[in-house]
Design an enzyme around this catalytic site. Structure first.
Site, mmCIF file in Angstrom:
data_model
loop_
_atom_site.group_PDB
_atom_site.id
_atom_site.type_symbol
_atom_site.label_atom_id
_atom_site.label_comp_id
_atom_site.label_asym_id
_atom_site.label_seq_id
_atom_site.Cartn_x
_atom_site.Cartn_y
_atom_site.Cartn_z
ATOM 1 N N SER A 110 -11.252 -0.888 -1.733
ATOM 2 C CA SER A 110 -10.018 -0.829 -0.944
ATOM 3 C C SER A 110 -10.299 -1.046 0.532
ATOM 4 O O SER A 110 -9.429 -1.519 1.270
ATOM 5 C CB SER A 110 -9.339 0.535 -1.116
ATOM 6 N N HIS A 120 -4.258 6.097 2.905
ATOM 7 C CA HIS A 120 -4.824 4.841 2.392
ATOM 8 C C HIS A 120 -4.209 3.622 3.088
ATOM 9 O O HIS A 120 -4.923 2.731 3.579
ATOM 10 C CB HIS A 120 -4.591 4.781 0.883
ATOM 11 N N ASP A 144 0.826 -1.205 0.000
ATOM 12 C CA ASP A 144 0.000 0.000 0.000
ATOM 13 C C ASP A 144 0.864 1.261 0.000
ATOM 14 O O ASP A 144 1.997 1.239 -0.486
ATOM 15 C CB ASP A 144 -0.948 -0.029 1.204
#
Length: 764
Positions: free
Chosen positions: A542, A223, A152
């Site tokens: 996600s 994220h 990520d």
């Protein structure tokens, strides 16, 4: 490509970085990054290891006086050597050098340009029915010592979600480390966050001279921190998003370990870096890899995640991936890889509300996520047709002081922008736009009400002598129905990577998921003021992917003997196709029709049932190779995935993989079709037992199963059956679906497999 407004950038994490174009000039001297696959068995004995061989191969391409038209990178450059996810390397080469490599290098298999990748909690744990008393949590000891590698954007190590309170010593089998870098030292890892690495050679090669915002494993986007804390974050009391969703935050596998592999950068994200991260994750000894991203428009033999995950599958490492956020059209899904767990996104039984109270005492519960306790009390209420479209900040700026009513005539996020720009005191927005309920947002005091309530509010505003309105924010409702629903944005199958395997596999919570965030990135906004928070609620596949990754980690802890394929099977056959109103799950992207498996897979994951599935469908690496051999790939294309011609053969090519679901495809070449599937199930339940087949055929089709009864004499016994489906083409391209459920005689176990009939799509 990026989003055209802040609300989407903030809440739907699909493309939070602007895509950076690759260096694709056509002149033979210009250089680009290529990923090169090699046959390791050809390596000359003169080299001590594969890295020396690859380095020497690249060095051999150097020619005197080699320059580009811009004068940059005048010689070829080796970026990464790969040994686990593939045999080969990535390098910066000119087209002439690539051609020389292709023609004159022994062991050369294939090459392709580097490419960019697309990115695709408090209450979600209860929604999945995980509890400390019974089921998968206690059976797996909450995921104790299972290691999850997260590929990520990095991690914020100071987040309370990564504290190691109560964690035991790091497993001795762990081979990874905490890599130092900008604003990141090795002491920032601990017994929870046991590894942090970063990979930037691909992004630097694609952008010569670039200065990275944060050259370390530290997250600058949020994220990676969000996804990794969703998988395995620590317990943390009193977490919330500006007063919404208050509760105890923790990951799905709270005693599992996290290792972060940063491959996504503010400056771009590239396949070569993704491959390097996954290569090292396998070498380090992770048990599960969570990948909330994917590559579009590429065949399996050029898909970095497909290639890397095959190597992971061989070693028993399960790869969990997101389906993408390009729904609701069919055929938009990525990561439709046969040996990967592919996750769709669903909604949660939770809503965020505000109370609208009119001056006549009528109270209406609406929707809001305004991030403050704003004082909107007994303000004048105005309904004016000149203003009510709420699509002009200029007009709204001239509105009288008070609360404006906005009609259901404009895109709601556009209305929000104009309202905030005009600085009206507050607004009531009439809308049933599903996007706002799934993506969130709202940078100004406003309550969204249903069109069903519009008339009574407008009538009051028009007829009362002095109409007023009061609003109260920061309320959370639990147990809302129906839930889950397939999210409108979740990408749909069939998989263009390989349409013959039904994808996605299952659905997990993905809409407005609360998890850890970074303090340097906007979490909310009031007007032009950005707000930070330690937690954020965002949406996307996600967010769904790490939920499934966490459940896979729990299953790995409870069943260390299971293969990655067996874990996928357990999740698929125990998934729940019904919502909390006991009706079939609906599809928010298709006018609330019953969701097809192309949107939700087999249904919502059910962790506790997956612990004891009764039957599993297993497959070996050779079984997947047999599938590859049936795809009309060349031997070199297959070799890019398998890395070896020695361990595998194409003696028995077949498209009939032993998978826990079925998809039959039709085209315009014929009217009627017959397809036969062969399956083998393994009894992992009771010693002596039997199962009976129950079939719900897709509309317009007939399905026959033989035999209809499976009688097992012992545990781990394998029995086979065939499923034959007779179906027709549909001129409108409609999708029909049903299921096969094996029901144990005493009802203890059921193993359900979805059946889909769909139009054939052109593969990538």
């Amino acid at each position: 490509m990026g989003f055209d407004n802040v609300v989407h950038r903030q809440y739907l994490i699909l493309l939070p970085w602007i895509l950076l174009t690759l260096h694709l000039r056509t002149a033979s001297g210009e250089r680009s990054t290529y990923i090169i696959h090699m046959d390791k068995s050809i390596m000359p004995r003169a080299f001590a290891n594969h890295h020396h061989w690859y380095a020497s191969t690249v060095d051999s391409l150097v020619t005197a006086g080699s320059t580009t038209s811009s004068g940059l990178q005048s010689t070829p450059k080796l970026l990464y050597s790969y040994d686990h996810v593939l045999h080969g390397f990535s390098a910066v080469l000119s087209t002439d050098e690539l051609e020389k490599l292709r023609k004159s290098t022994p062991g050369f298999v294939s090459a392709y340009r580097d490419r960019t990748v697309t990115l695709d909690t408090t209450h979600t744990i209860e929604f999945l029915k995980l509890n400390p008393v019974s089921g998968l949590w206690p059976a797996s000891d909450f995921g104790k010592d299972v290691i999850v590698g997260v590929i990520d954007s990095g991690v914020w190590p100071e987040s309370a979600s990564f504290k190691d309170d109560g964690m035991t010593e790091i497993p001795a089998r762990w081979k990874g480390r905490c890599e130092e870098g900008q604003e990141f030292n090795s002491s920032m890892c601990n017994r929870k966050l046991i590894g942090a690495r970063y990979f930037n050679k691909g992004v630097i090669a694609a952008n010569p001279g670039v200065s990275l915002t944060m050259n370390s494993a530290r997250d600058t986007d949020g994220h990676g921190t969000h996804t990794s804390s969703t998988v395995a974050g620590q317990y943390l009391e009193d977490a919330s998003y500006f007063g919404y969703a208050k509760g105890t935050a923790r990951g799905v596998a709270p005693r599992a370990r996290v290792a972060m592999y940063k491959v996504l950068w503010d400056e771009g994200r590239y396949a070569s870096d993704v491959l390097a991260g996954m290569d090292l994750a396998i070498a380090d000894g992770v048990d599960v890899i969570s990948v909330s991203m994917g590559f579009d428009d590429v065949p399996l033999y050029e898909d970095p995640i497909a290639i890397a995950s095959f190597a992971a599958m061989e070693k028993g490492v399960l790869v969990s991936s997101s389906a993408g956020n390009q729904g609701p059209p069919l055929g938009t899904l990525h990561n439709g890889i046969p040996w990967v767990l592919t996750i769709a996104a669903g909604t949660i039984d939770r809503s965020f509300s505000g109370t609208l109270t009119l001056g006549n005492g009528l109270a209406i519960t609406g929707w809001t996520m305004f991030p403050a306790s704003a004082l909107v009390r007994d303000l004048p209420l105005l309904y004016n047709k000149t203003l009510s479209a709420c699509n002009s900040s200029t007009l709204l700026s001239e509105a009288p002081y008070g609360v404006i009513i906005c009609d259901n005539v404009e895109y709601i996020y556009k209305q929000f922008r104009h309202i905030a720009a005009s600085k009206v005191r507050a607004a009531i927005i009439i809308s049933d736009d599903i996007e706002i309920f799934e993506l969130g947002g709202g940078a100004w005091p406003a309550v969204v009400i249903s069109p069903n309530h519009a008339k009574v509010v407008i009538d009051y505003a028009k007829t009362a002598h002095r109409p007023t309105a009061t609003m109260k924010f920061q309320q959370t409702l639990l147990g809302t129905k129906p839930a889950p629903a397939a999210a409108f944005y979740t990408s749909r199958g069939p998989s263009r990577s390989y349409p013959g395997i039904l994808k996605p596999d299952v659905m997990a919570p993905g809409s407005l998921v609360l998890a850890a965030w970074i303090p340097t990135s906007q979490a909310a906004r009031i007007g032009n003021i950005s707000l930070s928070s330690d937690y954020n609620m965002i949406s996307g596949t996600s967010m769904a992917c790490p939920h499934a990754s966490g459940v896979a980690a729990l299953l790995r802890g409870a069943h260390p003997e299971w293969s990655a394929t067996a874990i996928i099977s357990a999740l698929v056959t125990t998934a729940n196709p019904y919502d909390n109103s006991f009706n079939p799950i609906r599809d928010n992207g298709l006018s609330f029709e019953i969701a097809s498996p192309l949107a939700m897979g087999a249904g919502q994951i059910d962790p506790n049932r997956a612990l004891d599935p009764g039957l599993i469908y297993d497959a070996t690496p050779q079984d997947y190779v047999n599938l590859l051999c049936s795809m009309n790939f060349t031997s070199k294309q297959i070799l890019t995935i398998t890395r070896s011609n020695i361990n595998y053969t194409c003696s028995y090519p077949t498209s009939d993989l032993n998978y826990p679901s079925f998809i039959a495809l039709y085209n315009n070449k014929s009217i009627t079709f017959v397809q036969k599937f062969q399956r083998i199930v393994t009894n992992v339940g009771d010693e002596i037992t039997s199962y009976k087949a129950m079939v719900t055929a897709p509309k317009g089709s007939t399905v026959e199963v033989s035999p209809i009864t499976l009688a097992f004499k012992k545990k781990y016994e394998k029995l086979s059956y065939t499923l034959t489906i007779k179906y027709k083409s549909d001129k409108k391209g409609n999708v029909s679906f049903g299921s096969l459920t094996w029901v144990e005689d005493d009802g203890k176990h059921t193993a359900r497999s979805p059946i889909v009939v769909s139009q054939e799509l052109t593969p990538w």
